[in-house]
Design a protein around this motif. Structure first.
Motif, PDB file in Angstrom:
ATOM      1  N   ASP A  49       0.830  -1.204   0.000  1.00 10.05           N
ATOM      2  CA  ASP A  49       0.000   0.000   0.000  1.00 10.05           C
ATOM      3  C   ASP A  49       0.869   1.260   0.000  1.00 10.05           C
TER       4      ASP A  49
ATOM      5  N   GLU B 107       3.936   1.519  -1.205  1.00  9.69           N
ATOM      6  CA  GLU B 107       4.539   1.637  -2.542  1.00  9.69           C
ATOM      7  C   GLU B 107       3.554   2.214  -3.546  1.00  9.69           C
ATOM      8  N   LYS B 108       2.317   1.756  -3.460  1.00 13.25           N
ATOM      9  CA  LYS B 108       1.291   2.210  -4.389  1.00 13.25           C
ATOM     10  C   LYS B 108       1.053   3.715  -4.223  1.00 13.25           C
ATOM     11  N   ARG B 109       0.923   4.135  -2.973  1.00 13.75           N
ATOM     12  CA  ARG B 109       0.696   5.567  -2.718  1.00 13.75           C
ATOM     13  C   ARG B 109       1.919   6.393  -3.103  1.00 13.75           C
TER      14      ARG B 109
ATOM     15  N   THR C 154       4.161   5.676  -5.502  1.00 11.87           N
ATOM     16  CA  THR C 154       4.224   5.757  -6.967  1.00 11.87           C
ATOM     17  C   THR C 154       3.243   6.805  -7.482  1.00 11.87           C
ATOM     18  N   GLU C 155       2.073   6.826  -6.883  1.00 10.57           N
ATOM     19  CA  GLU C 155       1.062   7.809  -7.266  1.00 10.57           C
ATOM     20  C   GLU C 155       1.546   9.226  -6.953  1.00 10.57           C
ATOM     21  N   ALA C 156       2.086   9.408  -5.755  1.00 13.72           N
ATOM     22  CA  ALA C 156       2.571  10.729  -5.340  1.00 13.72           C
ATOM     23  C   ALA C 156       3.727  11.189  -6.225  1.00 13.72           C
ATOM     24  N   GLU C 157       4.584  10.262  -6.614  1.00 13.04           N
ATOM     25  CA  GLU C 157       5.738  10.626  -7.448  1.00 13.04           C
ATOM     26  C   GLU C 157       5.302  11.221  -8.781  1.00 13.04           C
ATOM     27  N   LYS C 158       4.208  10.728  -9.310  1.00 11.51           N
ATOM     28  CA  LYS C 158       3.710  11.283 -10.581  1.00 11.51           C
ATOM     29  C   LYS C 158       3.423  12.774 -10.420  1.00 11.51           C
ATOM     30  N   GLY C 159       2.789  13.123  -9.298  1.00 11.60           N
ATOM     31  CA  GLY C 159       2.487  14.525  -9.030  1.00 11.60           C
ATOM     32  C   GLY C 159       3.758  15.346  -8.825  1.00 11.60           C
TER      33      GLY C 159
END
Ligand SMILES: [Zn+2]
Length: 304
Positions: A173, A175-177, A179-184
């Protein structure tokens, strides 16, 4: 009567067992504690020794630190000699066999991370207080955060196998969050790729590498050495020549020299956080990047 007493005893021992089954972790810095919390959830307790607004190279030992270390099942440290000035005597004095170097509960997190600025060749005193094993400020690259989370999942599961599935779920969980935050974060930083900045100490090497900034110079003439007038003049000239406008300063350094450089160059000296806990509202790993990237992009936007 017999049965109910048995049930009562069984329930009591089960609850004692549950209470005793939390891993008691201590970390040197708040960043490590923040990542441990993500993976360990409510199956661990974790406390950091140094505050995020303190210079992690120089932490004044307190009796309360010893108490924490005496009770710890696990000690997580940054390593690469970041804590060499204060941690080793505390570990020895704790007399806690679980966390002595080499024991299962001694976890140097640097072994899992990408480390920059590893010096090549001989290290001499003339190089200043250089970190001979490489730059210990490696947690400012989310990829290293991810690697640390994986390593902690393995360590927590080894120490408390009954919770392995729980730790795996929490790690996934996180890692998933992340990866999502890194996009931003990438999207916000992209317009400023290649921008040059000056930093006070070498705390932001991994951050700069990850987000494509160029650290052109340092306020410190050498790592750990306070500013000198001649080096300050060199920095001013360098900034003028290359059109560098931002001087990024860790919260525990004096602003006088950075401010004077900013005045001389028409730039801005600003505090950027190298650690979770550097400001009250920055209480987890995500907020650290949110905070820094917000400040940086606002500052960059002022200068074309
Ligand atoms: Zn350092």
């Amino acid at each position: 009567m017999q049965t109910s007493r048995f049930v009562f005893v069984a329930a009591l021992s089960a609850s004692v067992c549950l209470a005793a089954s939390k891993i008691n972790a201590v970390t040197t810095t708040e960043d490590l504690a923040a990542i441990a919390r993500e993976v360990g959830g409510d199956r661990i307790t974790v406390e950091a020794i140094a505050k995020g607004y303190q210079d992690p190279h120089f932490v004044e030992p307190k009796p309360s630190f010893l108490l924490k270390l005496q009770k710890a099942d696990l000690l997580m440290l940054v390593g690469l000699e970041l804590e060499i000035g204060w941690l080793p005597p505390l570990i020895t004095q704790s007399r806690n066999p679980r966390i002595q170097p080499g024991a299962k509960g001694y976890l140097d997190m640097s072994q899992f991370c990408q480390v920059l600025d590893v010096p090549t060749g001989a290290i001499t005193r003339a190089m200043g207080d250089v970190h001979p094993l490489g730059n210990p400020h490696y947690w400012l690259d989310p990829e290293n955060g991810r690697r640390m989370a994986k390593a902690l999942q393995a360590k927590f599961s080894e120490m408390q196998n009954g919770d392995a599935a729980y730790f795996a779920e929490h790690e996934a969980d996180f890692e998933k969050r992340l990866t999502e935050a890194e996009k931003g974060w990438d999207a916000k930083m992209a317009p400023y790729a290649g921008r040059k900045v000056v930093t006070y100490h070498r705390s932001f090497s991994n951050f700069a590498a990850r987000f494509k900034l160029v650290i052109a110079d340092y306020v410190e003439p050498k790592p750990g050495i306070p500013p000198t007038p001649s080096h300050t003049l060199e920095v001013i000239n360098h900034m003028k020549q290359d059109g560098i406008k931002l001087i990024l300063v860790e919260p525990f350094f004096d602003m006088r020299t950075p401010d004077s450089i900013a005045r001389a160059t028409g730039g801005t000296a600003m505090v950027l956080l190298p650690m979770v806990g550097g400001e009250k509202q920055v209480t987890n790993y995500f907020q650290l990047f949110d905070y820094d990237i917000n400040l940086l992009t606002m500052a960059f936007a002022k200068y074309k």
